[in-house]
Motif scaffolding. Structure first.
Motif, mmCIF file in Angstrom:
data_model
loop_
_atom_site.group_PDB
_atom_site.id
_atom_site.type_symbol
_atom_site.label_atom_id
_atom_site.label_comp_id
_atom_site.label_asym_id
_atom_site.label_seq_id
_atom_site.Cartn_x
_atom_site.Cartn_y
_atom_site.Cartn_z
ATOM 1 N N THR A 258 -41.927 -1.790 -29.964
ATOM 2 C CA THR A 258 -40.990 -0.775 -30.426
ATOM 3 C C THR A 258 -40.384 -0.009 -29.256
ATOM 4 O OG1 THR A 258 -42.212 -0.532 -32.491
ATOM 5 C CG2 THR A 258 -40.758 1.276 -31.861
ATOM 6 N N TRP A 261 -37.944 -2.340 -27.434
ATOM 7 C CA TRP A 261 -36.719 -2.617 -28.188
ATOM 8 C C TRP A 261 -35.791 -1.408 -28.214
ATOM 9 C CZ3 TRP A 261 -34.724 -1.117 -33.140
ATOM 10 C CH2 TRP A 261 -33.676 -1.922 -33.605
ATOM 11 N N ASN A 262 -36.350 -0.232 -28.211
ATOM 12 C CA ASN A 262 -35.529 0.978 -28.271
ATOM 13 C C ASN A 262 -35.006 1.409 -26.905
ATOM 14 O OD1 ASN A 262 -35.535 2.350 -31.128
ATOM 15 N ND2 ASN A 262 -37.584 1.525 -30.863
ATOM 16 N N GLN A 348 -45.562 4.708 -40.447
ATOM 17 C CA GLN A 348 -44.331 4.180 -39.853
ATOM 18 C C GLN A 348 -43.403 3.601 -40.922
ATOM 19 O OE1 GLN A 348 -43.409 4.629 -36.648
ATOM 20 N NE2 GLN A 348 -45.300 5.824 -36.488
ATOM 21 N N GLU A 367 -35.945 3.134 -35.072
ATOM 22 C CA GLU A 367 -36.855 2.692 -34.020
ATOM 23 C C GLU A 367 -38.082 1.990 -34.586
ATOM 24 O OE1 GLU A 367 -39.506 6.750 -33.372
ATOM 25 O OE2 GLU A 367 -37.995 6.201 -31.884
ATOM 26 N N GLN A 368 -38.327 2.102 -35.894
ATOM 27 C CA GLN A 368 -39.516 1.483 -36.487
ATOM 28 C C GLN A 368 -39.309 0.024 -36.860
ATOM 29 O OE1 GLN A 368 -37.987 4.185 -37.881
ATOM 30 N NE2 GLN A 368 -39.300 5.870 -37.209
ATOM 31 N N PRO A 370 -39.228 -2.902 -35.211
ATOM 32 C CA PRO A 370 -40.254 -3.856 -34.742
ATOM 33 C C PRO A 370 -41.602 -3.658 -35.433
ATOM 34 C CG PRO A 370 -39.058 -2.906 -32.891
ATOM 35 C CD PRO A 370 -38.676 -2.118 -34.101
ATOM 36 N N ILE A 371 -41.923 -2.432 -35.805
ATOM 37 C CA ILE A 371 -43.189 -2.186 -36.501
ATOM 38 C C ILE A 371 -43.151 -2.789 -37.896
ATOM 39 C CG2 ILE A 371 -44.732 -0.375 -37.352
ATOM 40 C CD1 ILE A 371 -43.764 1.398 -35.095
#
Length: 1228
Positions: A258, A261-262, A348, A367-368, A370-371
């Protein structure tokens, strides 16, 4: 992927499994005694690397230069093109030199000697990973980059100058694909804290979970001594997410992904975190190393360089997850209590849900994300994660692209192996969204048997129609131009499953079932014969009359590919092809241009298959057309004598002309002028003929027009128009050697019909098909005199050089030289062939009058100067256009409530001139926009949009011998469209007509098929019913035809029961009544709820002359008001057989309109005045002069119209002026 690892420390490595903090506290003598086992991390490093993707691990303890060279070259040789990892543990040896050299032993192990990074690069090659765990490691990184740049320069020099000495030497390897990780900057020393491992950087890269727990416990160790050693006792395995250690590793992966990626650029994230598992693992751990080592005044360095991530907010979530885990360890270890899983993922998901709920306009991506992908691995949260992920993907293609960049594909591909029924709806939805944006993964789906999952969903009758629609869309993507996918789905019984769904009430499912069938047997003969055995083509016939135009279009596509296979034909297959062709020919008058475009493409497949038969038919048509009598130019009127308004009744009616005599309208400004032929009328009523002014100097009877690419066709539009009028059927039916000649003749006539279609894109496609056959005929019969007159004649009067090789439909067609033609009207501005609006914005169903997909053809020029008019690749782009539905949001749009207007108060006068403008042509029809200050004024063949000043003037596209006789605003409350009707029966719909943009034709179709263009009749009259979307059409015919514009099909034909034309129409949706005024003076009322032959409920014959206007008041007890040219105004109650009131106005009316809100009606006369009356017959205004001190007398009135909601009156006159009068004075 095999990955080779080289561990090359300058001193020995210990055999401890993890870093030993007590090593810093051992006495010096004991440290010397251990010698090669002193520096920590050897065993941990070895075991960690061995777990990374089958990597082979070799170590060199206290190596010499030769040993390092031998190991590096050996590993590079074995690794080939794979990555090699070089790990340098430099504890206890001198720092790197200023040139970036590292230290190794000499042969006798008596002293250190420097090892150049340049040599190390040569031995290691590329791609490689270099890890430096030593003080001043940044010096090595800088030196590495300098040598890498030097190598690139040497490679460039050798490539540019082969004679250069560098080119004679072995070329150095490029270092572009190398990655470096260093423990600190060039001016920094490693931390010397005895509470930390000696090789802290290596520990972060190899055991991130335990080093994180260790750093966490150090903060509370002084207060709670028992906690200090808990970090080394976390139970579980890293690859088991149900255990504490596995869950922490899972959370760590999600958090570091995360953060990366952000923070990282998208391309760098893909390179480091998605292309290689080992590289991704290293950089996840590197992010932790940066955070930990920065707290000890060390700044890790990487190449490529990463943005700082140590302050990212997600690290707080990591600290909390570690704290929660460690807080449970005492009770777990001492009391054996069960482990409570972390709430991290649930929290999340909640944060992601809040992001979706709060809207996405002008916001950063969540931003979550990838989670959410990591949560898909958990059965506990999987259902919720799939639901949220589906909602995110539904936001549009940008959301799908983001999810693909994160790495969604392997996750959802793995989930297709699940048998859980509750996951089916969400998985089908997600895969439909993915394939609508990126269809390149069809091979992966078939390889992993993913198609079987969607076949089972399609065959499941308990699944909702929406999910079965998405499943069949996915299958249609899988079989699209992919033989392996076609074979796999054919074995999975896809055809039978699709045929069972053809009668489903869900229209989108019917549409995609037909498209899927068309794709599975496209160029795949086994599937075609499977369809024949299942009578698939006969079952598809029912969809040709489907109420939804997209479904009809999909059925035409499926039948077109059914006959389009290039396999050798048998008598059985030929019979099937003929039957399919005749069924398709019934759609020639379909109201949707999308269907007619697909019809041309489907028939082109038949033309390709039976080329020789069509060539024979075409040749006979050309022979017949040659003998078709054409009036001499001396007998025709001079150009430009057509009057755009109705002539006197003394002018005789034209001879019978086929309903589709309009000339194809060009699609762009550069060739629009070419398509305007100087067509004139013979005074004796002879058929129309082209003026010789636009023809070449030769005596050819035809002139070619421009194609969309500014080239010219072999057959001209006039020639094709004359072909359609050929009536010598006996000679055509007696052709020898053509089986089923009637089929080929009828299909040829259909193509001729479509070549004159009012929608330009349909005409263009049909012209390509016809000219491909014409070229074939010319190439075969180039020596016959029958054809020479109908090929292109250049300005010198000599034909072009014949092709030396014969051509087929899939070959290229010679492109004749371009020839300038005189312009006959102002420049044309619309772009009809531009990008369709749906490529950017798509609704759950196609918007009314959406023009549909753009056709895609292969019409590029080859070096030989030939042009491909038709090929097997001729297509409309229907499937790609339809697939955009799944790429766009499917959330329902809120209901729109149009503005409402109250009844107007009494108007005492209406003569204040608030606007005047000189029109380019004589106004023939004028129409107010219902909700804004815009007015459309039409002359004979053009429309002017005005709003205070002239905004736009554009060509309507109707042939020269026709005229605009009616206009209507459609959807005036939203995205307004302008409908124009011409006296040849054609209807055209425009958008962007008055907002300073290029007007664009949305759709066009033949509203009435039996219209005869004349200057005497009423032309075409229409009335629009906004509430129902119905369009009433009539005119110089004996029926009132009702069109459903939403379905784009004819609903009903109501016979008028009269021999005269219909001059006016008015409808009331609440009572389902239609009032029609006729040329014989009668007024007829129809109830469209009844059977057509019984729908006439009242006939009034009180007028003795032509009815100028018939108006049906839209009220519960509304009256019918009619006015004739004699000026008598009559009021009728539809329930009474006689009029209830009669008023007398002026005689000799040329125009009249009745206000729908106020009790007003206005009369325009040829005597150059306008009279406005109230409901009592009192004159409230009499207008004879234009406003101003020297106001001139107004011209003879050609048209007038009230605003539907305001007290405004627009007047057009024969002196080209258009003026507006109001009850309110203009502000000056």
């Amino acid at each position: 992927m095999d990955t080779d690892l080289l561990h090359s420390p300058a001193l020995g490595l210990t055999e401890e499994e993890e870093a030993d903090m007590n090593d810093w506290k051992l006495p010096l003598a004991f440290m010397k005694k251990r010698h090669l086992e002193k520096i920590e991390g050897s065993k941990a490093l070895a075991q960690s690397w061995r777990m990374k993707d089958r990597a082979r691990y070799k170590q060199s303890l206290d190596p010499t230069v030769d040993e390092v060279k031998k190991l590096c070259t050996s590993l590079r040789r074995n690794a080939k093109e794979e990555r090699v990892l070089f790990h340098y543990n430099g504890h206890g040896v001198p720092r790197p030199t200023v040139n970036g050299e590292i230290w190794v032993f000499n042969k006798n192990y008596t002293q250190y000697i420097p090892l150049s990074i340049y040599d190390l690069q040569t031995w290691m090659g590329s791609p490689s990973i270099f890890v430096y765990d030593c003080s001043n490691a940044g010096i090595i990184v800088k030196s590495f980059k300098q040598f890498a740049l030097q190598r690139e320069q040497e490679l460039e020099v050798a490539a540019i100058n082969p004679s250069h000495p560098l080119a004679q030497m072995p070329l150095p390897p490029s270092m572009k694909n190398c990655i470096q990780l260093a423990a600190c900057e060039a001016n920094e020393l490693l931390p010397m804290n005895p509470d930390l491992p000696a090789d802290l950087f290596t520990s972060c890269l190899t055991t991130p979970i335990k080093i994180s727990a260790e750093c966490c416990t150090q903060t509370v160790a002084d207060k709670v001594p028992s906690v200090f050693c808990l970090w080394c006792r976390i139970p579980g395995r890293l690859n088991d997410r149900r255990t504490p250690l596995g869950e922490l590793n899972w959370i760590f992966t999600a958090i570091t992904d995360t953060i990366a990626w952000n923070v990282l650029p998208r391309d760098l994230f893909q390179k480091l975190f998605r292309q290689d598992l080992l590289v991704a693992s290293l950089f996840r751990n590197f992010l932790l190393a940066e955070r930990i080592m920065r707290s000890y005044n060390c700044t890790p360095v990487s190449s490529p360089r990463l943005p700082p991530t140590y302050m990212h907010a997600m690290w707080q979530a990591w600290d909390l997850a570690v704290d929660i885990c460690l807080s449970q360890l005492p009770t777990i270890i001492e009391e054996g209590t069960a482990f409570r899983h972390s709430p991290f993922f649930a929290e999340q998901l909640t944060a992601f849900q809040v992001w979706l709920t709060m809207g996405v306009e002008n916001r950063n991506p969540p931003e979550q994300l990838p989670i959410v992908l990591q949560v898909l691995l958990s059965q506990v949260h999987r259902l919720r994660a799939l639901d949220l992920l589906g909602r995110f993907l539904d936001l549009g293609p940008w959301a799908v692209s983001l999810a693909l960049s994160v790495g969604i594909f392997p996750y959802v591909l793995k989930l297709l192996q699940s048998s859980a029924r509750e996951l089916r709806p969400m998985l089908v939805f997600i895969w439909a969204k993915i394939l609508a944006v990126d269809s390149s993964c069809q091979a992966d789906l078939v390889k992993d048997n993913g198609h079987k999952y969607f076949l089972s969903v399609l065959a499941d009758s308990y699944m909702p129609a929406e999910h079965r629609t998405m499943a069949v869309f996915i299958l249609a993507v899988i079989v699209n131009s992919y033989t392996t996918g076609q074979e796999a789905c054919l074995q999975g019984n896809l055809i039978a499953n699709c045929l069972e769904q053809l009668s489903d009430p869900h229209p989108l499912l019917r549409q995609w079932v037909a498209i899927c069938l068309g794709r599975i047997w496209q160029n795949f003969e086994p599937a075609r014969w499977c369809g024949v055995r299942d009578s698939a083509h006969e079952k598809l016939y029912t969809l040709l009359s489907d109420p939804i135009p997209e479904v009809r279009c999909a059925a035409v596509f499926a039948l077109g590919t059914f006959v389009g296979n290039s396999a050798e034909r048998t008598d059985h297959s030929t019979t099937i092809d003929h039957n399919v062709a005749m069924m398709l020919a019934q759609l020639i008058n379909d109201g949707s241009p999308v269907v007619r475009k697909e019809l041309v493409v489907a028939l082109s497949h038949l033309v390709v298959q039976y080329e020789s038969n069509f060539c024979t038919v075409a040749l006979q048509f050309i022979e017949e057309e040659k003998n078709y009598s054409v009036p001499s130019p001396a007998n025709t009127a001079e150009p430009g004598n057509l009057t755009p308004v109705r002539d006197s009744p003394a002018i005789p009616r034209l001879r019978s002309v086929n309903s589709y005599t309009n000339i194809r309208t060009a699609t762009t400004a550069r060739n629009m002028n070419k398509s305007l032929q100087n067509l004139n009328l013979n005074e004796e009523g002879a058929p129309t003929a082209f003026s010789p002014g636009n023809l070449s100097n030769s005596s050819s009877a035809s002139s070619t027009l421009g194609s969309p690419d500014n080239d010219e066709y072999i057959l001209s539009f006039e020639t094709i128009d004359k072909m359609r009028r050929v009536s010598s059927y006996s000679s055509l039916n007696s052709l020898i050697g053509v089986s089923f000649n009637s089929v080929y003749t009828q299909i040829w006539r259909v193509l001729l019909h479509l070549a004159a279609d009012p929608f330009p894109e349909v005409s263009d496609l049909a012209m390509k098909v016809l000219n491909s056959i014409a070229y074939k005929v010319r190439s075969v019969h180039k020596c016959t005199s029958a054809l020479k007159e109908y090929v292109y004649i250049n300005d010198n009067g000599s034909p072009p050089m014949p092709s030396t090789s014969s051509s087929s439909l899939t070959n290229d067609v010679p492109k004749p030289p371009a020839r300038e033609q005189p312009a006959t009207r102002p420049p044309y501005t619309p772009t009809l062939g531009g990008q369709a609006p749906h490529s950017h914005q798509f609704r759950p169903t196609r918007k009314m009058f959406d023009k549909g997909p753009e056709q895609a053809t292969e019409d590029g020029d080859d070096p030989g100067g030939h042009r491909n008019y038709i090929s097997a690749a001729l297509q409309t782009g229907l499937c790609d256009w339809s697939a955009k539905y799944f790429a766009q949001p499917v959330m329902k749009v809120g209901e729109f409530h149009p503005p409402t207007f109250t009844s107007l108060p009494g108007v005492s006068r209406l003569d204040d001139q608030i606007f005047i403008n000189r029109n380019p042509g004589v106004p023939s029809v004028v129409k107010f926009h219902p909700f804004n200050t815009c007015i459309a004024v039409a002359d004979k063949d053009s429309i002017c949009g005005e709003k205070g000043e002239r905004l736009d003037y554009f060509y309507n596209g109707n042939p020269r011998y026709t005229r605009i006789t009616a206009m209507e605003y459609l959807n005036g409350h939203d995205c307004s469209l302008l409908l124009t009707a011409t006296d040849d029966g054609a209807l055209r719909v425009w958008k962007n007509f008055a907002d300073q943009k290029n007007p664009e034709m949305v759709t066009a179709w033949q509203g009435l098929s039996d219209m005869l263009p004349t200057t005497r009749g009423a032309g075409m009259v229409v009335d629009w019913e906004q509430e129902t979307g119905l369009l009433m059409t009539s005119g110089d015919v004996r029926v009132i035809r009702i069109w459903d514009t939403d379905r784009e099909m004819k609903v009903q034909d109501i016979p008028t029961g009269a021999d005269s034309c219909v001059t006016s129409l008015s409808c009331d949706s609440q009572r389902s009544l239609i009032a029609a005024g006729l040329g014989d003076g009668s007024v007829r009322v129809f109830d469209r709820r009844m059977a057509p032959n019984e729908s006439r409920v009242m006939t009034y014959r009180e007028h003795g002359a032509w009815v100028v206007k018939a108006h049906l008041q839209k009220e519960t007890d509304g009256h019918v008001i009619s006015v004739s040219v004699n000026g008598d105004v009559r009021f009728y109650d539809p329930r009474s057989p006689d009029s209830i009131n009669v008023l007398q106005t002026v005689k000799g009316l040329t125009a009249l309109d009745i206000h729908p809100q106020a009790n007003l009606f206005a009369c325009g006369s040829m005597n150059q005045f306008i009279a406005v009356y109230n409901a009592n017959g009192d004159v409230i205004s009499n207008i004879k002069y234009y406003d101003g001190f020297m106001g001139q007398r107004i011209g003879a009135i050609s048209c007038l119209a009230f605003h539907p909601n305001w007290p405004h009156l627009a007047v057009g006159s024969n002196d080209y002026y258009m003026s507006i009068y109001s009850a309110e004075k203009r502000l000056r």
